[in-house]
Design a protein around this motif. Structure first.
Motif, short mmCIF file in Angstrom:
data_model
loop_
_atom_site.label_atom_id
_atom_site.label_comp_id
_atom_site.label_asym_id
_atom_site.label_seq_id
_atom_site.Cartn_x
_atom_site.Cartn_y
_atom_site.Cartn_z
N GLU A 120 0.68 -1.19 -0.27
CA GLU A 120 -0.15 0.01 0.02
C GLU A 120 0.81 1.36 0.03
O GLU A 120 0.32 2.40 -0.05
CB GLU A 120 -0.87 -0.16 1.39
N ASP A 121 2.17 1.18 -0.05
CA ASP A 121 2.98 2.29 -0.07
C ASP A 121 3.12 2.66 -1.50
O ASP A 121 4.02 3.68 -1.82
CB ASP A 121 4.04 2.20 0.91
N THR A 122 2.93 1.82 -2.47
CA THR A 122 2.96 1.97 -3.82
C THR A 122 2.39 3.23 -4.39
O THR A 122 1.25 3.47 -3.91
CB THR A 122 2.42 0.65 -4.61
N ALA A 123 3.26 4.16 -4.79
CA ALA A 123 2.85 5.50 -5.17
C ALA A 123 3.74 6.18 -5.96
O ALA A 123 4.93 5.75 -5.92
CB ALA A 123 2.33 6.20 -4.17
N VAL A 124 3.38 7.29 -6.60
CA VAL A 124 4.47 8.24 -6.85
C VAL A 124 4.73 9.13 -5.82
O VAL A 124 3.80 9.82 -5.31
CB VAL A 124 3.91 9.15 -8.23
N TYR A 125 5.98 9.50 -5.58
CA TYR A 125 6.35 10.31 -4.27
C TYR A 125 7.13 11.53 -4.92
O TYR A 125 7.70 11.52 -5.76
CB TYR A 125 7.29 9.60 -3.44
N TYR A 126 6.45 12.53 -4.32
CA TYR A 126 6.79 13.93 -4.64
C TYR A 126 7.39 14.80 -3.54
O TYR A 126 6.80 14.37 -2.21
CB TYR A 126 5.53 14.91 -5.09
#
Length: 122
Positions: free
Chosen positions: A88-94
């Protein structure tokens, strides 16, 4: 205008670790707050962590105890150490910079960097 370049993302198995970096160029004062955000597919962008020299750090409940934000003032760089990663940490990080209230509460910015993709496999 501040330019932001995020790096360090990748593919990792659940339980693994990654360290993200964000280099900010432009007029950044030591009192400026720097924050990490993430956006998963189909979801709104959310604050992950923020750091300010005067106000300390703030973490989303979902990452407390697993992620650590740090900052290298001389390089205008903010880091995000991510341990015990979950799918659930899967994402694009900015990342982004501003006042504490804007970074943590308002989250309204003129521009964003390209982000770095983090994918956690189960």
């Amino acid at each position: 205008q501040v330019q932001l370049v995020e790096s360090g993302g990748g593919l990792v198995q659940a339980g693994g670790s990654l360290r993200l970096s964000c280099a900010a160029s432009g007029s950044i004062s030591s009192t400026t707050t720097m924050g990490w955000y993430r956006q998963a597919p189909g979801k709104q962008r959310e604050l992950v962590a923020a750091i300010s020299s005067g106000l300390g750090t703030r973490y989303a409940d979902s990452v407390k105890g697993r992620f650590t934000i740090s900052r290298e003032y001389a390089k205008n760089t903010v880091y995000l150490q991510m341990n015990s990663l979950k799918p659930e940490d899967t994402a694009v990080y900015y990342c982004n910079v501003g006042s504490w209230s804007n970074v943590v509460i308002t989250q309204s910015f003129d521009s964003w960097g390209r982000g770095t993709q983090v994918t956690v496999s189960s």
